[in-house]
Design a protein around this motif. Structure first.
Motif, PDB file in Angstrom:
ATOM      1  N   SER A  24       0.855  -1.102   0.117  1.00  0.00           N
ATOM      2  CA  SER A  24      -0.069   0.071  -0.007  1.00  0.00           C
ATOM      3  C   SER A  24       0.857   1.388   0.096  1.00  0.00           C
ATOM      4  O   SER A  24       0.565   2.266  -0.750  1.00  0.00           O
ATOM      5  CB  SER A  24      -0.990  -0.089   1.227  1.00  0.00           C
ATOM      6  N   VAL A  25       1.875   1.360   1.036  1.00  0.00           N
ATOM      7  CA  VAL A  25       2.897   2.256   0.920  1.00  0.00           C
ATOM      8  C   VAL A  25       3.474   2.686  -0.606  1.00  0.00           C
ATOM      9  O   VAL A  25       3.438   3.688  -0.802  1.00  0.00           O
ATOM     10  CB  VAL A  25       3.997   2.153   2.175  1.00  0.00           C
ATOM     11  N   THR A  26       3.965   1.494  -0.978  1.00  0.00           N
ATOM     12  CA  THR A  26       4.615   1.622  -2.546  1.00  0.00           C
ATOM     13  C   THR A  26       3.586   2.116  -3.564  1.00  0.00           C
ATOM     14  O   THR A  26       4.076   3.007  -4.371  1.00  0.00           O
ATOM     15  CB  THR A  26       5.202   0.129  -2.872  1.00  0.00           C
ATOM     16  N   LYS A 110      -9.855  -7.736  -0.152  1.00  0.00           N
ATOM     17  CA  LYS A 110      -8.522  -8.356  -0.296  1.00  0.00           C
ATOM     18  C   LYS A 110      -8.549  -9.738  -1.191  1.00  0.00           C
ATOM     19  O   LYS A 110      -9.741 -10.348  -1.091  1.00  0.00           O
ATOM     20  CB  LYS A 110      -7.681  -8.682   0.922  1.00  0.00           C
ATOM     21  N   PRO A 111      -7.639  -9.942  -2.137  1.00  0.00           N
ATOM     22  CA  PRO A 111      -6.678  -9.214  -2.262  1.00  0.00           C
ATOM     23  C   PRO A 111      -6.675  -7.933  -3.029  1.00  0.00           C
ATOM     24  O   PRO A 111      -7.490  -7.742  -3.734  1.00  0.00           O
ATOM     25  CB  PRO A 111      -5.664 -10.123  -3.381  1.00  0.00           C
ATOM     26  N   MET A 112      -5.918  -6.960  -2.735  1.00  0.00           N
ATOM     27  CA  MET A 112      -6.246  -5.647  -2.782  1.00  0.00           C
ATOM     28  C   MET A 112      -5.803  -5.236  -4.180  1.00  0.00           C
ATOM     29  O   MET A 112      -4.814  -5.693  -4.885  1.00  0.00           O
ATOM     30  CB  MET A 112      -4.941  -4.789  -2.085  1.00  0.00           C
ATOM     31  N   ASP A 113      -6.769  -4.708  -4.960  1.00  0.00           N
ATOM     32  CA  ASP A 113      -6.623  -4.038  -6.223  1.00  0.00           C
ATOM     33  C   ASP A 113      -5.974  -2.439  -6.102  1.00  0.00           C
ATOM     34  O   ASP A 113      -6.740  -1.708  -5.689  1.00  0.00           O
ATOM     35  CB  ASP A 113      -8.029  -3.889  -6.913  1.00  0.00           C
ATOM     36  N   ILE A 114      -4.939  -2.274  -6.593  1.00  0.00           N
ATOM     37  CA  ILE A 114      -4.162  -1.014  -6.093  1.00  0.00           C
ATOM     38  C   ILE A 114      -4.793   0.202  -6.902  1.00  0.00           C
ATOM     39  O   ILE A 114      -4.742   0.799  -6.337  1.00  0.00           O
ATOM     40  CB  ILE A 114      -2.763  -1.252  -6.905  1.00  0.00           C
ATOM     41  N   GLU A 115      -5.372  -0.158  -8.146  1.00  0.00           N
ATOM     42  CA  GLU A 115      -5.974   0.603  -8.861  1.00  0.00           C
ATOM     43  C   GLU A 115      -7.349   1.071  -8.123  1.00  0.00           C
ATOM     44  O   GLU A 115      -7.645   2.542  -7.724  1.00  0.00           O
ATOM     45  CB  GLU A 115      -6.642   0.330 -10.223  1.00  0.00           C
TER      46      GLU A 115
END
Length: 502
Positions: A24-26, A110-115
């Motif tokens: 998440s930080v990245t 989750k699993p997390m969708d970055i978008e």
């Protein structure tokens, strides 16, 4: 991902899984968000928030010790101004509905969708910013205060309408969202834009562009610059004004005159904060704050099909409408005095005293060019002035027939003497409402705010005075509702010749 994420305070991520925190930080750092805080032990959340202000929270629901479902109601109750996004591996509709009902801004699985995460964070930050602005605006209006009155020193006004606008400006000045300023020609739109830029405390320059008469090629070259060899005569590369406004403010005037192609390019600049110089395929980023202005009705242009609706809604994130001078006539005497000072200093002449007729006529004149027209009119009058009073003869084009509301003043002959007391108090012929306000204010001041004593001085019932002080009267109270801007009580006072002096 092209979301615009700009958090002035840190974003707090709460999850017991270090891998989720790292990912998440990245993802947030890839969008330029460097102020991200993480917390893995849910038992420390409340103590952490007591010492660390944050802009928003991303909260995992399934954690050891204290679950997110237990923490969420506490956060909503104790920190209602902080939006909370909940995240869980459970793809359960009932859980999602429960979280939203409890006050969560969004629900992610989750699993997390970055978008999806980035879009959710962007939306939550916009909600947070709007909530903060609304809260600050309520505080300003209730306290009737300005934190930085010196910033408005270039704007001469005693109008309550303008003061309310100043309070709104102080609230939204540091926002990154665009500002749309509307109003007739000459009301001072650029002055307002400069005040916003000053209060924003941005380190970059204030750059102005007038869009009137710019075709698309000129618009693109002016704003975005060009690459060497992009067109005939482009002997070297040139940065545009967007680059010149880096870390500052770009003020785009006459926005209603942009053609459709230029509107599309401006929309992209706002949405993505990026642009291409003419002839270049190298994408450039910008963080310039955009302020736009127009004297046209953009909603009418949208209806006519000449202005994009999506661009309009992007531009009016913050909308300031400046009233014409005809709606704030109380400013005319102070503006007249201010412009007389400026004109006399510029022309090296002694400051004249305007005749009563000039003051009366100006107070009811149709100023189609607003403050700018009054400025030009006064400078021209001072240039014509030689000695004695500043009379109507010095004002080219100004005549009694130009006045709009004061029928009595229109009918007065040029040599008619008007009672001295009126001009001693008001500097011009006042309205009945202004005289009533003065009487009531004086009575309240003399009696130390005692309504019973003040009503005795005024010769009216205490209940009538109370209604007059609290707002518009109603028809059942025995007062007469004459419409907006008129008095609701009838005050009896002696002849103006017997009116007490200051």
């Amino acid at each position: 991902m092209n979301a615009k994420i700009n958090a002035q305070l840190p974003i707090l991520l709460i999850d017991d899984d270090p891998i989720v925190l790292e990912v998440s930080v990245t993802a947030l750092e890839s969008e330029g968000v460097t102020n991200v805080l993480t917390l893995s032990d849910s038992r420390n959340i409340i103590k952490f928030l007591e010492n660390n202000p944050v802009s928003m929270i991303v909260l995992d629901l399934l954690m050891p010790h204290v679950s997110g479902m237990e923490i969420l109601p506490v956060l909503i109750r104790d920190y209602p101004h902080i939006p909370v996004i909940v995240m869980t591996s459970s793809d359960d509709i009932d859980t999602a509905v429960s979280c939203i009902k409890a006050g969560a801004t969004d629900y992610l699985t989750k699993p997390m969708d970055i978008e999806r995460l980035l879009l959710s964070v962007e939306k939550a930050l916009q909600v947070s910013e709007l909530s903060t602005e609304n809260r600050n605006l309520r505080t300003y209006l209730l306290n009737d205060c300005l934190q930085h009155p010196e910033a408005f020193g270039s704007i001469v006004t005693v109008s309550k309408k303008m003061r309310a606008i100043f309070q709104y400006i102080e609230v939204i000045a540091k926002s990154d969202q665009p500002v749309l300023i509307t109003g007739e020609t000459g009301v001072g739109k650029e002055l307002i834009a400069r005040v916003i830029a000053t209060l924003s405390q941005r380190s970059g320059a204030f750059v102005t562009v007038n869009a009137a008469g710019l075709d698309d090629n000129m618009f693109s070259d002016t704003l975005f610059g060009h690459k060497k060899g992009a067109f005939t005569g482009a002997d070297q590369s040139r940065d545009g004004l967007v680059s010149a406004a880096e870390k500052g403010t770009l003020f785009l005037d006459e926005i209603g005159d942009l053609n459709e192609t230029s509107q599309v390019k401006l929309l992209r600049l706002i949405q993505e904060q990026e642009f291409y110089p003419v002839g270049s395929d190298l994408l450039k980023k910008t963080d310039a704050r955009l302020i736009v202005a127009t004297n046209k009705d953009l909603t009418q242009l949208i209806t006519a099909g000449t202005f994009r609706k999506d661009l309009y809604y992007r531009l009016c994130a913050h909308h300031i409408h400046l009233p014409p001078l005809s709606e704030r006539r109380e400013d005319i005497p102070v503006l007249l005095d201010h412009f007389l000072d400026k004109a006399c200093k510029a022309l090296n002449k002694p400051k004249p005293q305007p005749s009563r007729e000039v003051a009366a006529l100006l107070s009811t004149y149709h100023f189609q060019g607003n403050v700018r027209e009054l400025h030009a009119m006064v400078f021209d009058a001072v240039a014509r002035y030689s000695a004695g009073l500043l009379t109507l003869d010095c004002f080219a084009g100004l005549s009694r027939g130009d006045c709009c509301t004061n029928e009595l003043v229109k009918l007065l002959p040029a040599n008619k003497e008007v009672d001295e007391a009126l001009y001693s108090f008001f500097g011009r012929f006042p309205t009945i409402r202004e005289v009533e306000d003065y009487l009531i204010s004086s009575a309240m001041n003399l009696t130390g705010g005692n309504q019973r004593s003040a009503s005795t001085l005024l010769g009216i019932a205490r209940q009538t005075l109370s209604k007059r002080l609290s707002g518009p009267g109603d028809r059942e109270s025995g007062t007469r509702d004459q419409g907006p801007g008129t008095s609701n009580i009838k005050v009896f006072y002696p002849s103006f010749k017997d009116f007490p002096g200051p």
